[in-house]
Design an enzyme around this catalytic site. Structure first.
Site, PDB file in Angstrom:
ATOM      1  N   HIS A 209       0.977  -1.131  -0.037  1.00 48.85           N
ATOM      2  CA  HIS A 209       0.080   0.108   0.106  1.00 48.85           C
ATOM      3  C   HIS A 209       0.903   1.269   0.112  1.00 48.85           C
ATOM      4  CE1 HIS A 209       1.130   0.108   4.232  1.00 48.85           C
ATOM      5  NE2 HIS A 209       0.570  -1.029   4.565  1.00 48.85           N
TER       6      HIS A 209
HETATM    7  P1  TYD Z   1      -1.574  -2.461   7.797  1.00 51.62           P
HETATM    8  O1  TYD Z   1      -0.933  -1.314   7.721  1.00 51.62           O
HETATM    9  O2  TYD Z   1      -2.337  -2.987   6.500  1.00 51.62           O
HETATM   10  O3  TYD Z   1      -0.108  -3.888   7.843  1.00 51.62           O
HETATM   11  P2  TYD Z   1       1.183  -3.961   6.903  1.00 51.62           P
HETATM   12  O4  TYD Z   1       1.263  -2.581   6.113  1.00 51.62           O
HETATM   13  O5  TYD Z   1       2.184  -3.922   8.210  1.00 51.62           O
HETATM   14  O6  TYD Z   1       0.901  -5.004   6.325  1.00 51.62           O
HETATM   15  O7  TYD Z   1      -2.065  -2.810   8.996  1.00 51.62           O
HETATM   16  C1  TYD Z   1      -2.851  -4.185   9.367  1.00 51.62           C
HETATM   17  C2  TYD Z   1      -4.075  -4.004  10.321  1.00 51.62           C
HETATM   18  O8  TYD Z   1      -3.554  -3.400  11.664  1.00 51.62           O
HETATM   19  C3  TYD Z   1      -4.945  -3.230   9.654  1.00 51.62           C
HETATM   20  O9  TYD Z   1      -6.170  -3.626   9.976  1.00 51.62           O
HETATM   21  C4  TYD Z   1      -5.058  -1.735  10.455  1.00 51.62           C
HETATM   22  C5  TYD Z   1      -4.388  -2.108  11.697  1.00 51.62           C
HETATM   23  N1  TYD Z   1      -3.354  -1.115  12.318  1.00 51.62           N
HETATM   24  C6  TYD Z   1      -3.781  -0.336  13.330  1.00 51.62           C
HETATM   25  O10 TYD Z   1      -4.942  -0.550  13.928  1.00 51.62           O
HETATM   26  N2  TYD Z   1      -2.845   0.626  13.798  1.00 51.62           N
HETATM   27  C7  TYD Z   1      -1.708   0.729  13.249  1.00 51.62           C
HETATM   28  O11 TYD Z   1      -0.704   1.834  14.006  1.00 51.62           O
HETATM   29  C8  TYD Z   1      -1.418   0.050  12.182  1.00 51.62           C
HETATM   30  C9  TYD Z   1      -0.121   0.309  11.527  1.00 51.62           C
HETATM   31  C10 TYD Z   1      -2.369  -0.937  11.842  1.00 51.62           C
END
Ligand code: TYD
Length: 134
Positions: free
Chosen positions: A49
């Site tokens: 993303h």
């Molecule tokens: P995401 O940022 O998509 O994970 P990555 O980029 O590391 O693969 O986040 C995964 C899930 O965690 C998503 O449902 C949102 C949640 N999340 C939070 O609640 N707080 C945060 O600070 C982060 C980074 C993610």
């Protein structure tokens, strides 16, 4: 691409080494949030993303992994394999974290609180976003 590896301070000591990060100093933004990624099963990827506003600094506190960064035109892969490397990823870049070693630990420092509306999770939407901000 204005994404870059920042060499963090390393205080070498026979008792063990020490590194540190201060906001607006080693990282070019005010740190509003820290999160970490761990227990990544072999072969899994994280990220996939872009952010509209959020700047990040990523450190492999333990182990190693690669980060593919894409500005919509070119892609670069950065390998994080030292505890004193930080990858600065400014807003507006697509990123994917991959090739996690066993027991790796990724620390992410962010310039904003968590906000789902700041994410671009669809790659085609990302390409449109890049075009509209040229
Ligand atoms: P995401 O940022 O998509 O994970 P990555 O980029 O590391 O693969 O986040 C995964 C899930 O965690 C998503 O449902 C949102 C949640 N999340 C939070 O609640 N707080 C945060 O600070 C982060 C980074 C993610």
């Amino acid at each position: 691409m204005n994404c870059k590896i920042i060499d963090l301070p390393k205080i070498e000591d026979p008792r063990g080494n020490l590194s540190f990060i201060e906001d607006n100093n080693q990282v070019p933004f005010k740190i509003e949030r820290a999160y970490w990624i761990y227990d990544v099963p072999g072969g899994q990827m994280r990220g996939g993303h872009a952010f509209k506003k959020q700047n990040e600094l990523i450190v492999a506190l333990s182990g190693s992994f690669d980060i593919l960064v894409d500005d919509g035109k070119e892609k670069s892969i950065f390998s994080l394999n030292r505890s004193y490397y930080g990858l600065f990823i400014p807003a507006g870049l697509w990123r994917q974290m991959q090739n996690f070693s066993t027991n790796s630990l990724a620390l992410v420092l962010s310039s904003t609180h968590y906000s789902e509306t700041d994410y671009i999770r669809d790659y085609r939407e990302f390409l449109k976003y890049v075009k509209s901000h040229e």
